[in-house]
Design a protein around this motif. Structure first.
Motif, PDB file in Angstrom:
ATOM      1  N   UNK A 117       9.998  -0.407 -19.024  1.00  0.00           N
ATOM      2  CA  UNK A 117       9.594  -1.811 -18.897  1.00  0.00           C
ATOM      3  C   UNK A 117       9.448  -2.231 -17.448  1.00  0.00           C
ATOM      4  N   UNK A 118       9.966  -1.414 -16.511  1.00  0.00           N
ATOM      5  CA  UNK A 118       9.868  -1.777 -15.100  1.00  0.00           C
ATOM      6  C   UNK A 118       9.981  -0.529 -14.235  1.00  0.00           C
ATOM      7  N   UNK A 119       8.944  -0.261 -13.444  1.00  0.00           N
ATOM      8  CA  UNK A 119       8.987   0.799 -12.441  1.00  0.00           C
ATOM      9  C   UNK A 119       9.005   0.161 -11.060  1.00  0.00           C
ATOM     10  N   UNK A 120       9.823   0.706 -10.171  1.00  0.00           N
ATOM     11  CA  UNK A 120       9.885   0.196  -8.814  1.00  0.00           C
ATOM     12  C   UNK A 120       8.624   0.576  -8.050  1.00  0.00           C
ATOM     13  N   UNK A 121       8.205  -0.321  -7.135  1.00  0.00           N
ATOM     14  CA  UNK A 121       7.091  -0.010  -6.239  1.00  0.00           C
ATOM     15  C   UNK A 121       7.543   1.027  -5.228  1.00  0.00           C
ATOM     16  N   UNK A 122       6.604   1.758  -4.615  1.00  0.00           N
ATOM     17  CA  UNK A 122       6.974   2.881  -3.740  1.00  0.00           C
ATOM     18  C   UNK A 122       7.779   2.499  -2.501  1.00  0.00           C
ATOM     19  N   UNK A 123       7.742   1.222  -2.105  1.00  0.00           N
ATOM     20  CA  UNK A 123       8.538   0.796  -0.956  1.00  0.00           C
ATOM     21  C   UNK A 123       9.681  -0.131  -1.359  1.00  0.00           C
ATOM     22  N   UNK A 124       9.871  -0.344  -2.658  1.00  0.00           N
ATOM     23  CA  UNK A 124      10.979  -1.175  -3.112  1.00  0.00           C
ATOM     24  C   UNK A 124      12.315  -0.522  -2.799  1.00  0.00           C
ATOM     25  N   UNK A 320      -4.143  20.978   4.143  1.00  0.00           N
ATOM     26  CA  UNK A 320      -4.503  20.518   5.484  1.00  0.00           C
ATOM     27  C   UNK A 320      -3.463  19.555   6.060  1.00  0.00           C
ATOM     28  N   UNK A 321      -2.404  19.293   5.285  1.00  0.00           N
ATOM     29  CA  UNK A 321      -1.344  18.416   5.765  1.00  0.00           C
ATOM     30  C   UNK A 321      -1.572  16.941   5.496  1.00  0.00           C
ATOM     31  N   UNK A 322      -2.531  16.617   4.621  1.00  0.00           N
ATOM     32  CA  UNK A 322      -2.820  15.224   4.308  1.00  0.00           C
ATOM     33  C   UNK A 322      -2.033  14.781   3.072  1.00  0.00           C
ATOM     34  N   UNK A 323      -1.472  13.594   3.123  1.00  0.00           N
ATOM     35  CA  UNK A 323      -0.732  13.058   1.986  1.00  0.00           C
ATOM     36  C   UNK A 323      -1.677  12.873   0.802  1.00  0.00           C
ATOM     37  N   UNK A 324      -1.242  13.289  -0.368  1.00  0.00           N
ATOM     38  CA  UNK A 324      -2.080  13.218  -1.567  1.00  0.00           C
ATOM     39  C   UNK A 324      -1.864  11.919  -2.323  1.00  0.00           C
ATOM     40  N   UNK A 325      -0.612  11.587  -2.565  1.00  0.00           N
ATOM     41  CA  UNK A 325      -0.262  10.434  -3.401  1.00  0.00           C
ATOM     42  C   UNK A 325       0.324   9.277  -2.597  1.00  0.00           C
ATOM     43  N   UNK A 326       0.366   9.405  -1.255  1.00  0.00           N
ATOM     44  CA  UNK A 326       1.157   8.473  -0.485  1.00  0.00           C
ATOM     45  C   UNK A 326       2.628   8.816  -0.632  1.00  0.00           C
ATOM     46  N   UNK A 327       3.473   8.048   0.011  1.00  0.00           N
ATOM     47  CA  UNK A 327       4.898   8.384   0.032  1.00  0.00           C
ATOM     48  C   UNK A 327       5.750   7.341  -0.694  1.00  0.00           C
TER      49      UNK A 327
END
Length: 335
Positions: A117-124, A320-327
């Motif tokens: 019912x609730x997922x935290x945001x990636x910077x929460x 190549x060292x690039x973030x795929x999904x963000x952090x």
């Protein structure tokens, strides 16, 4: 293509994100939310792909994408089912407490149905009321499905995977034994989990997506120091097609269901427990695993669970060292 939800209302606002994660284009004219797009994927996906192509060619208005402004791609979902595909992790946990490893664990996936019912945001922040509860991160890969019929075969399960991302399956380790002791599974010990800023379609991963697995290291940091870099494509006993098939054995699965891999875990080169990154190993995707190895090797755990002020970062990068999904980047705070 890469999809995200900007913070807006309870379910976010759907946007398409550029491959380099620098820009986004509003997609709400195609579908107001990611769940709406998944509900009408056959119609929405081609339009979203065209929007993504225009974004890459700078042919449409675009805005700067900031991961701190992203909600969880699915702020709430109809289903969150988390497997334990890396049986090495399960084996270590059971060895540490002297429990026998049932043979069926290698042939039949473990899985629990979590709160969605609730997922935290990636910077929460990770809210923690009591440090004695033993708060832990669990770095995982997850997939999001279309509708999948009960009894689906392997090919149907694979083709049902619409999106791929990362998850921090937060666990309260010291609450788990009492809950499992009741014989009815997790609940209080599994608070809200966190999703990566962006979910991507399988084609974005190229050859790294094969056999129902993502073949890239999962990078985990604790307080700015490398903690884990286990390869998500190695030692995964049950791939995502198998996990989805496990869920559909007795039920239909609805569009927007999130299926987790469980803690990404690799064995050491000799087939035994892995070593910390500081000792040249691939490290761990959760604190519990290094504590189990400390217990097995020295009789007691030394590494503490997460405390107020601790910071966790979970990310995956391409060749190549690039973030795929963000952090996923979170701090533990007092609730």
């Amino acid at each position: 293509m890469k999809l995200a939800s900007l913070k807006s209302g309870r379910d976010g606002r759907l946007v398409v994100v550029s491959r380099d994660l620098h820009y986004y284009a509003d997609a709400s004219h195609i579908a107001p939310t990611l769940q709406a797009a998944l509900d009408d994927w056959e119609h929405a996906a081609p339009q979203l792909q065209l929007l993504a192509t225009d974004l890459e060619h700078e042919a449409i208005p675009r805005d700067r994408f900031h991961e701190r402004e992203a909600a969880a791609p699915l702020p709430r979902a109809y289903q969150w089912a988390d497997g334990s595909a890396y049986v090495n992790h399960v084996e270590l946990v059971r060895r540490a407490r002297g429990a026998e490893m049932p043979a069926s664990f290698w042939t039949d996936p473990l899985m629990y149905q979590g709160a969605s019912d609730s997922f935290l945001a990636p910077r929460d922040s990770i809210p923690l009321k009591d440090e004695s509860w033993g708060c832990d991160m669990e770095g995982e890969v997850c997939v999001v499905t279309s509708d999948v019929p009960m009894g689906a075969d392997r090919e149907t399960c694979l083709s049902a995977i619409r999106l791929i991302g990362l998850v921090n399956d937060v666990s309260l380790r010291n609450l788990i034994p009492a809950e499992l002791g009741k014989g009815f599974g997790f609940f209080q010990s599994k608070p809200a989990s966190t999703l990566s800023p962006v979910l991507v379609t399988p084609d974005e991963l190229g050859d790294a997506w094969r056999d129902g697995k993502v073949h890239y290291p999962l990078l985990v940091e604790l307080n700015g120091q490398p903690f884990g870099r286990a390869d998500a494509g190695v030692d995964m006993t049950f791939d995502f097609a198998t996990l989805i098939g496990h869920v559909t054995k007795t039920r239909d699965v609805g569009a927007g269901s999130i299926i987790g891999s469980g803690t990404v875990s690799n064995k050491g080169p000799d087939g035994g427990p892995g070593k910390p990154v500081t000792e040249g190993g691939l490290g761990y995707s959760c604190i519990a695993e290094i504590r189990m190895i400390e217990t097995i090797q020295g009789g007691a755990a030394k590494t503490p669970f997460l405390r107020h002020g601790d910071r966790v970062r979970i990310e995956m990068k391409d060749a190549a060292g690039h973030s795929i999904f963000g952090a996923i980047e979170q701090q533990v705070v007092a609730a």
